[in-house]
Design an enzyme around this catalytic site. Sequence first.
Site, PDB file in Angstrom:
ATOM      1  N   ASP A   5      44.313   7.456  -3.269  1.00 19.28           N
ATOM      2  CA  ASP A   5      45.189   8.608  -3.462  1.00 19.28           C
ATOM      3  C   ASP A   5      45.213   8.993  -4.935  1.00 19.28           C
ATOM      4  O   ASP A   5      44.218   8.817  -5.638  1.00 19.28           O
ATOM      5  CB  ASP A   5      46.599   8.259  -2.930  1.00 19.28           C
ATOM      6  CG  ASP A   5      47.325   9.474  -2.370  1.00 19.28           C
ATOM      7  OD1 ASP A   5      47.585  10.402  -3.155  1.00 19.28           O
ATOM      8  OD2 ASP A   5      47.647   9.492  -1.179  1.00 19.28           O
ATOM      9  N   HIS A  10      51.980  12.371  -5.308  1.00 19.83           N
ATOM     10  CA  HIS A  10      51.489  12.211  -3.932  1.00 19.83           C
ATOM     11  C   HIS A  10      51.145  10.751  -3.615  1.00 19.83           C
ATOM     12  O   HIS A  10      51.508  10.221  -2.557  1.00 19.83           O
ATOM     13  CB  HIS A  10      50.264  13.115  -3.753  1.00 19.83           C
ATOM     14  CG  HIS A  10      49.742  13.212  -2.359  1.00 19.83           C
ATOM     15  ND1 HIS A  10      48.918  12.254  -1.807  1.00 19.83           N
ATOM     16  CD2 HIS A  10      49.896  14.164  -1.410  1.00 19.83           C
ATOM     17  CE1 HIS A  10      48.602  12.617  -0.564  1.00 19.83           C
ATOM     18  NE2 HIS A  10      49.180  13.770  -0.308  1.00 19.83           N
ATOM     19  N   SER A  44      49.170  14.146   5.308  1.00 21.12           N
ATOM     20  CA  SER A  44      49.195  13.126   4.255  1.00 21.12           C
ATOM     21  C   SER A  44      50.361  12.170   4.420  1.00 21.12           C
ATOM     22  O   SER A  44      50.268  11.000   4.060  1.00 21.12           O
ATOM     23  CB  SER A  44      49.382  13.785   2.889  1.00 21.12           C
ATOM     24  OG  SER A  44      48.157  14.085   2.288  1.00 21.12           O
TER      25      SER A  44
END
Length: 778
Positions: free
Chosen positions: A150, A223, A567
């Site tokens: 990620d 994220h 996600s």
Amino acid sequence: MRFSIISIILLLLLPFLASCVQKQVYIVYFGDHSGEKALHEIEETHHSYLLSVKNTEEEARASLLYSYKHSINGFAAVLTPEEATKLSDLEEVVSVSRSDPKKYSLHTTRSWEFVGLEEGERKQSWWKGSGDHVLSKARYGQDVIVGVLDSGVWPESKSFSDEGMGPIPKSWKGICQTGVAFNSSHCNRKLIGARYYLKAYEIYSGPLNTTEDYRSARDKDGHGTHTASTVGGRMVPNASAIGGFALGTASGGAPLVRLAIYKACWPVPGHSKADGNTCYEVDMLAAMDDAIGDGVNVLSISIGTDKPVNYTDDYIAIGALHATKRNIVVSCSAGNSGPTPSTLSNIAPWIITVGASSVDREFVSPVVLGNGLRIEGQAVAPSKLDNKLYPLVYAADIANPNMTKDALGQCLPDSLSPEKAKGKIVLCMRGLGTRVGKGFEVKRAGGAGLILGNIQAAGGELPCDAHVLPASAVAYNDAVRILGYINSTENPKAIIIPGRTVLHTKPAPFMAAFTSRGPNVIDLNILKPDITAPGLNILAAWSEGDAPTKLAEDKRIVKYNILSGTSMACPHVTGAAALLKAIHPTWSSAAIRSALMTTAKLTNNVGLPLSDHSGNHATPFAYGSGHFSPTKAADPGLVYNASHSDYLHYLCTFGSISKIYPKFKCPKSPLAAMNLNYPSLAIPNLDGAVTVTRTVTNVGGSKSVYFFTARPPLGFSIRASPSILFFDHVGQKKSFTITVNVRSEMLSTLNKDEYSFGWYTWTDGLHVVRSPMAVSLA
Ligand SMILES: *[C@@H]1O[C@H](CO)[C@@H](O)[C@H](O)[C@H]1NC(C)=O
Ligand SMILES: *[C@@H]1O[C@H](CO)[C@@H](O)[C@H](O)[C@H]1NC(C)=O
Ligand SMILES: *[C@@H]1O[C@H](CO)[C@@H](O)[C@H](O)[C@H]1NC(C)=O
Ligand SMILES: *[C@@H]1O[C@H](CO)[C@@H](O)[C@H](O)[C@H]1NC(C)=O
Ligand SMILES: *[C@@H]1O[C@H](CO)[C@@H](O)[C@H](O)[C@H]1NC(C)=O
Ligand SMILES: *[C@@H]1O[C@H](CO)[C@@H](O)[C@H](O)[C@H]1NC(C)=O
């Protein structure tokens, strides 16, 4: 004499000429390893190949980006097209492919809508109730190592505290890579590894802009921190999003799991960070190869494309296939390109493909219009409007004169006239631009509040963002009603009532509009996605290096944030897979996926079939086997197993095995693709009847009898042979066939291009082992 002068001139010009030749990053691929060579020997071999096309030792060293050596055998290097051709002519080289610089990005919908739609919140404890038992049985995942590919991690987050955790599993071989604002002291017994990969990124995007990201595993974006904490964050009491929304104990799915961070996603130069980021396949492949070598048990990848990619061109699929050889479970996001059909990402049959659905929590922020009409909106905006009527306008009616027609009403940057917006609530429509950016534009123009209207495709799916001003998001039908009201009156007015968190909302879950849909156009014989999990408005830990909206002008810093996207769904399933791995350490990655799929739920919390964002019935092309149910998955009764070599046989049929595993000897008549022992069934273009084979392994009680039941797809009949399976020991395998027939009397009612859906189950009264099916007519 003249000749040598020309030569000298040419020689002098050479460096200049060479620099004009377009250089590209290529992946030189040899397949997999025989397992006989030491790592440094493999590196030396790769180097010698490079040396065969480069002029000097130095040049060869400088051009090598990565040596893939743990499971994948190959390297990435900067080559000219001629050098690439030379290498591809060598016998041992399987393929030399120019890497595609821009295929992959993180699957959050924060970025541009309709390219990658959305974001959300995190469920506080999806394993609540009887699931606690599963958690303790799995020892909260503490013996399992999960790799997260990620944008890095914010290591100081309380979600990654290692307080009270035991020693790191002995099998761990990874490292804590030092970089900017990141050293070995940032890893602990929770965050056991961290690495970062940006060599290909820097070749294509230029040097990393160090005000935009850290040259280390530290996450500036947020994220990666969000997904890692969703997989395995510790239980943190009193966590909430901006404005106190979703207050409660935040926890990952497997709170004691060990996390290893592989950062491979970076900002896109010249773009606002709110637009998303990019992940280069060459960097990701290095990350996956290292994760395999480091000894992760589960790999979580919330990254993908915005459309289907063939397995052989998809380095996530290729890396995952190598991971499967080591029995690593690979869980990936299905993509945010829905509700359009045939938009799935990460569709290889050795990957768990995860779609996104809602949770039973809303952030209710009603809009009351001047005529008394009350509309149920949602928001997480921290600031509140006074409880009085404000003038209400539609953005298109207060746009600057230079706006193009199709951008009207969208509240794109610099589109609104400050004279006309001042002090008003502005209705902006979704579609183009980022959602938070629309809020910022209304604020810039002096507006008092934002009503964010869904376009039709988004239906009633309401994304909750940390807007920079009071805001409420409303469904498409409601946006139309508000527009009608604005048109119907001289002085339209509205109140936005401050939001509050409401739990146990119904119906839930429903499928998010953005979640990518099947069929799997790369191979219609494999039903995808596999499963759905929470991905709309998910609360999880955030980077303190940047604002919750990612807008340059937003200076707020938060510890937890709400995002939406597949996600966010993927790490929920990763966490569940980690718990299963802990409870059943000897199970294959396919058995773990099977357990998750065959126990998934098809109904919502009012007992009705899962619906989509507009209240219509959803299908397996949105939810796969259904909504994940980790508690049940711990005891599935039977599993559909598959080995690495089964996948290779599958690729033999598919016709692309030589591109990935050149040395694998395919049988003369390989198994038909639909006979891959998959826990779901897709039959495209059925002409008359078809029979498929499946094998189940008993993982429940030692003595058991399973009976077949089915709900055939409309227009088809289905039969199993045998229809009763007797087991007398654990681990016993039984095969059966399923025959699907077109019902001739129904032929006239069936449409050639449409799929019908149904399911079949094996049940012993205690376990229900369900497989969804999708059938279409030839
Ligand atoms: C790591 O960085 C921190 C500051 O972030 C510093 O206090 C610490 O001494 C460093 N540790 C090592 C081992 O370099
Ligand atoms: C780096 O990013 C900052 C902030 O986004 C920007 O102001 C600056 O111009 C960028 N630098 C370069 C060299 O692009
Ligand atoms: C929870 O957080 C709120 C706001 O940050 C704070 O006022 C409160 O004291 C905290 N409660 C606990 C038990 O920590
Ligand atoms: C349109 O006009 C506004 C104000 O007159 C200006 O700020 C903006 O930059 C213009 N936009 C374009 C695309 O020309
Ligand atoms: C409102 O009026 C505009 C024109 O001013 C028109 O384009 C739009 O269709 C109307 N909307 C509704 C919902 O009546
Ligand atoms: C995918 O690649 C294989 C092997 O190169 C090829 O046979 C197949 O037609 C491709 N499929 C699609 C949908 O492009």
